[in-house]
Design a protein around this motif. Structure first.
Motif, PDB file in Angstrom:
ATOM      1  N   SER A   7      48.257  66.031 -94.647  1.00 44.87           N
ATOM      2  CA  SER A   7      47.441  67.241 -94.565  1.00 44.87           C
ATOM      3  C   SER A   7      46.007  66.830 -94.300  1.00 44.87           C
ATOM      4  N   GLY A   8      45.182  67.823 -93.944  1.00 41.28           N
ATOM      5  CA  GLY A   8      43.756  67.564 -93.770  1.00 41.28           C
ATOM      6  C   GLY A   8      43.288  67.474 -92.333  1.00 41.28           C
ATOM      7  N   GLY A   9      44.215  67.539 -91.383  1.00 39.99           N
ATOM      8  CA  GLY A   9      43.810  67.520 -89.995  1.00 39.99           C
ATOM      9  C   GLY A   9      43.110  68.815 -89.593  1.00 39.99           C
ATOM     10  N   GLY A  10      42.548  68.801 -88.396  1.00 39.07           N
ATOM     11  CA  GLY A  10      41.869  69.995 -87.910  1.00 39.07           C
ATOM     12  C   GLY A  10      40.987  69.694 -86.729  1.00 39.07           C
ATOM     13  N   LEU A  11      40.139  70.657 -86.419  1.00 41.91           N
ATOM     14  CA  LEU A  11      39.204  70.546 -85.300  1.00 41.91           C
ATOM     15  C   LEU A  11      37.805  70.279 -85.857  1.00 41.91           C
ATOM     16  N   VAL A  12      37.147  69.268 -85.312  1.00 43.20           N
ATOM     17  CA  VAL A  12      35.818  68.903 -85.786  1.00 43.20           C
ATOM     18  C   VAL A  12      34.989  68.462 -84.590  1.00 43.20           C
ATOM     19  N   GLY A  15      30.928  63.321 -84.350  1.00 47.97           N
ATOM     20  CA  GLY A  15      29.981  62.980 -85.398  1.00 47.97           C
ATOM     21  C   GLY A  15      30.355  63.521 -86.761  1.00 47.97           C
ATOM     22  N   GLY A  16      31.320  64.399 -86.800  1.00 45.08           N
ATOM     23  CA  GLY A  16      31.748  65.004 -88.057  1.00 45.08           C
ATOM     24  C   GLY A  16      32.723  64.127 -88.822  1.00 45.08           C
ATOM     25  N   SER A  17      33.222  64.686 -89.922  1.00 48.15           N
ATOM     26  CA  SER A  17      34.122  63.942 -90.813  1.00 48.15           C
ATOM     27  C   SER A  17      35.347  64.780 -91.168  1.00 48.15           C
ATOM     28  N   LEU A  18      36.419  64.094 -91.458  1.00 44.35           N
ATOM     29  CA  LEU A  18      37.635  64.691 -92.000  1.00 44.35           C
ATOM     30  C   LEU A  18      38.238  63.709 -92.991  1.00 44.35           C
ATOM     31  N   ARG A  19      38.953  64.245 -93.971  1.00 45.29           N
ATOM     32  CA  ARG A  19      39.720  63.380 -94.860  1.00 45.29           C
ATOM     33  C   ARG A  19      41.185  63.793 -94.798  1.00 45.29           C
ATOM     34  N   LEU A  20      42.005  62.867 -94.372  1.00 47.76           N
ATOM     35  CA  LEU A  20      43.447  63.096 -94.343  1.00 47.76           C
ATOM     36  C   LEU A  20      44.057  62.650 -95.670  1.00 47.76           C
ATOM     37  N   SER A  21      45.053  63.386 -96.086  1.00 44.18           N
ATOM     38  CA  SER A  21      45.811  63.038 -97.287  1.00 44.18           C
ATOM     39  C   SER A  21      47.275  62.888 -96.922  1.00 44.18           C
ATOM     40  N   CYS A  22      47.942  62.029 -97.639  1.00 46.05           N
ATOM     41  CA  CYS A  22      49.385  61.834 -97.468  1.00 46.05           C
ATOM     42  C   CYS A  22      50.006  61.811 -98.852  1.00 46.05           C
ATOM     43  N   TYR A  80      44.870  58.235 -98.723  1.00 45.14           N
ATOM     44  CA  TYR A  80      43.849  58.985 -98.013  1.00 45.14           C
ATOM     45  C   TYR A  80      43.325  58.191 -96.814  1.00 45.14           C
ATOM     46  N   LEU A  81      42.803  58.923 -95.852  1.00 51.35           N
ATOM     47  CA  LEU A  81      42.075  58.317 -94.750  1.00 51.35           C
ATOM     48  C   LEU A  81      40.794  59.130 -94.547  1.00 51.35           C
ATOM     49  N   GLN A  82      39.679  58.569 -95.002  1.00 46.35           N
ATOM     50  CA  GLN A  82      38.380  59.199 -94.799  1.00 46.35           C
ATOM     51  C   GLN A  82      37.869  58.795 -93.428  1.00 46.35           C
ATOM     52  N   MET A  83      37.602  59.779 -92.594  1.00 51.04           N
ATOM     53  CA  MET A  83      37.191  59.515 -91.213  1.00 51.04           C
ATOM     54  C   MET A  83      35.789  60.090 -91.002  1.00 51.04           C
ATOM     55  N   ASN A  84      34.842  59.215 -90.754  1.00 52.18           N
ATOM     56  CA  ASN A  84      33.460  59.613 -90.513  1.00 52.18           C
ATOM     57  C   ASN A  84      33.052  59.270 -89.085  1.00 52.18           C
TER      58      ASN A  84
END
Length: 121
Positions: A7-12, A15-22, A80-84
């Protein structure tokens, strides 16, 4: 058996950030190395990051080093995967995998269904 749900995907924007969870089911989650892979349209599945069973060792593909961070919480059976500093080239379906601490997809025995990450320019 381990079942994985991302979960945690989306449109950004770039330069933005998302955090994926598994989230993993099964009492043996803490015994497994975990990994994140991604697949962009028309491309092969690519290794992104991996973490050992204790969280003490991690590895990343060069293109995400310094931007992405993999972590795990064994008490919550979650990785988790923190993506910056996201870039348009990070756009892909991201998959969680269990069973190895390798960068080779064929060494992982369990896979999630994937979550879409789209980075707009």
């Amino acid at each position: 058996q381990v079942q994985l749900v991302e979960s945690g995907g989306g449109l950004v924007q770039a330069g933005g950030s998302l955090r994926l969870s598994c989230a993993a089911s099964g009492r043996t989650f803490s015994r497994y190395g975990m990994g994140w892979f991604r697949q962009a349209p028309g491309k092969e599945r690519e290794f992104v990051a991996t973490i050992g069973w204790s969280g003490g060792s991690t590895g990343y593909v060069d293109s995400v080093k310094g931007r992405f961070t993999i972590s795990r919480d064994n008490a919550k059976n979650t990785v988790y995967l923190q993506m910056n500093s996201l870039k348009p080239e990070d756009t892909a379906v991201y998959y969680c995998a269990a069973g190895s601490s390798s960068n080779k997809a064929n060494l992982y025995g369990y896979w999630g269904q994937g979550t879409q990450v789209t980075v707009s320019s």
